[in-house]
Scaffold this motif. Structure first.
Motif, PDB file in Angstrom:
ATOM      1  N   TYR A  56      85.243  67.710  23.429  1.00  0.00           N
ATOM      2  CA  TYR A  56      84.455  68.727  23.396  1.00  0.00           C
ATOM      3  C   TYR A  56      84.875  69.943  24.451  1.00  0.00           C
ATOM      4  O   TYR A  56      84.926  71.186  24.134  1.00  0.00           O
ATOM      5  CB  TYR A  56      82.948  68.639  23.339  1.00  0.00           C
ATOM      6  N   ASN A 121      77.017  61.610  28.714  1.00  0.00           N
ATOM      7  CA  ASN A 121      75.449  61.987  28.753  1.00  0.00           C
ATOM      8  C   ASN A 121      75.185  61.646  30.518  1.00  0.00           C
ATOM      9  O   ASN A 121      74.500  62.269  30.944  1.00  0.00           O
ATOM     10  CB  ASN A 121      74.879  61.283  27.954  1.00  0.00           C
ATOM     11  N   ARG A 170      74.639  75.028  20.631  1.00  0.00           N
ATOM     12  CA  ARG A 170      75.321  76.308  20.112  1.00  0.00           C
ATOM     13  C   ARG A 170      74.829  76.808  18.701  1.00  0.00           C
ATOM     14  O   ARG A 170      75.004  77.970  18.348  1.00  0.00           O
ATOM     15  CB  ARG A 170      76.633  75.869  19.685  1.00  0.00           C
TER      16      ARG A 170
END
Ligand code: NAD
Length: 376
Positions: A56, A121, A170
């Motif tokens: 990402y 995460n 996003r």
């Protein structure tokens, strides 16, 4: 190792995202200004370091090449070979490159305004707090943390340090999503009655960090189900007041203890609307939002993938242009951080803490089998 299909499933499909509206992008009629995405953006550039040069992070770096207000100026990574390749590709000088051990020194680097964290995460909590202490603005990927307690600590640390904390939601900047939000807020849809959110894909490589409880903090809910949680909130336009949830697991070898395979959850909203959602790592073709209201409906399918997003309402097909989500997100975030612009759908740490409270409640509802009350 993963096949190409596994890779695409991991990098592509899980990369679903979430949207925001800005009052200064609205015409007096309340419609989204079509020049919003093409008008020149004036002002200084937000100079961004990416932490975590993975799938990402790479997508964000590429997208920033087309930004008018944001550019990549720094790298933080534990892998020297990746740093070298990225330095060559993006022209980043060695003095702007850091490791996970040295990145606190970003404090003294005038070439970097913000750090964008795109690591697994479980690392977000400590990394966000360290960046805040270094006095730089922070952008963190979703899920912002493993639970609401961690999330609140991150918000508090950024507030204490006097820096802003934004989260990579996003979809909050995606034109078709914003049109539905506009229809709702203008009253065109009337009272909202029901939301359905379907978020899932069949995950590949069983050894990836997304299936490791220590690094992922859970399973599909943390990664993809969060899109239905966040989507329910911006589509309905309220924060839920209760949650019920049920978990099913068909493959306990791949989806170990604490890594959820499939969860169905229901949300209740103060205005009387209800939501019915599905989060899974074991079914494809699930990326759909549906909103039913007194005077109409709105549907997005795909709803949160990288696009093109497709959708229709009771008035017909949505025709807003496809945009590269990460390019628009970074230009908008530059304006939030540098110009104090206020997004219509928030993208700050407090917004993320609300989602984390819902995630906590979903897991608790699965564990106890009982309805959880929420106070966001
Ligand atoms: P990835 O595995 O492709 O990249 C993770 C990067 O972190 C790698 O470069 C890896 O080397 C690095 N890393 C640092 N410490 C690590 C450790 N201890 N263990 C494993 N890797 C470590 O993952 P990704 O798909 O880029 O996801 C990164 C984050 O971005 C996640 O939080 C994910 O939820 C989020 N994400 C968001 C979207 C979106 O659309 N908003 C899409 C994909 C991923």
């Amino acid at each position: 190792m993963n096949s190409r299909r596994d890779f695409l499933q991991k990098i592509g499909l899980s990369a679903l995202a979430i949207p925001i509206l800005h009052t200064n992008n609205l015409l007096p009629s309340g419609r989204l200004d079509p020049r919003h995405l093409s008008k020149p953006l004036d002002g200084p550039m937000l100079r961004v370091a990416i932490m975590g040069l993975g799938g990402y992070g790479g997508r964000v770096a590429e997208a920033m090449l087309n930004c008018k207000r944001a550019k990549l100026t720094g790298l933080i990574s534990g892998t020297p070979a990746k740093v070298k390749a990225w330095q060559e590709k993006y022209g980043i000088p060695a003095k702007n490159c850091y490791t996970y051990q040295t990145f606190d020194q970003v404090k003294d680097n005038p070439d970097i305004d913000a750090v964008y964290i795109t690591t697994p995460n479980a690392l977000h909590h400590d990394q966000v707090i360290r960046v805040a202490k270094a006095g730089k603005q922070v952008i963190c990927e979703k899920p912002m943390a493993l639970n609401a307690l961690q999330g609140q600590e991150m918000v508090d640390a950024c507030q204490k340090a006097g820096v802003k904390l934004l989260v990579g939601y996003r979809m909050h900047f995606e034109p078709k999503t914003l049109e539905i939000v506009r229809m709702r807020t203008s009253g065109e849809l009337g009272k909202i009655r029901f939301f359905q959110g379907l978020s899932g894909f069949t995950i590949g490589d069983p050894t990836q960090w997304r299936l490791n409880k220590e690094l992922a903090g859970g399973g599909s809910m943390m990664d993809i189900g969060i899109y239905s949680v966040n989507g329910a909130r911006y589509m309905v336009g309220e924060d839920p007041i209760w949650v019920t949830a049920q978990e099913t697991k068909t493959d306990p070898v791949k989806f170990k203890e604490g890594v959820d395979e499939t969860i169905q959850f229901q949300l209740g909203f103060p205005g009387g609307a209800v939501a019915s959602c599905l989060s899974t790592y074991n079914m494809n073709n699930l990326d759909r939002f549906f909103l039913d209201a007194e005077k109409g409906f709105a549907e997005l399918q795909p709803a949160t993938g990288y696009g093109p997003i497709k959708g229709r309402t009771n008035e017909g097909e949505l025709t807003q242009p496809h945009v590269t989500h990460q390019t628009v997100q970074m230009d908008e975030m530059a304006q939030i951080l540098l110009d104090g612009k206020t997004p219509i759908i928030p993208v700050d740490g407090n917004e993320a803490v609300k989602d984390l409270k819902v995630l906590d409640a979903v897991y608790e509802a699965c564990r106890t089998g009982s309805k959880q009350t929420l106070n966001l």
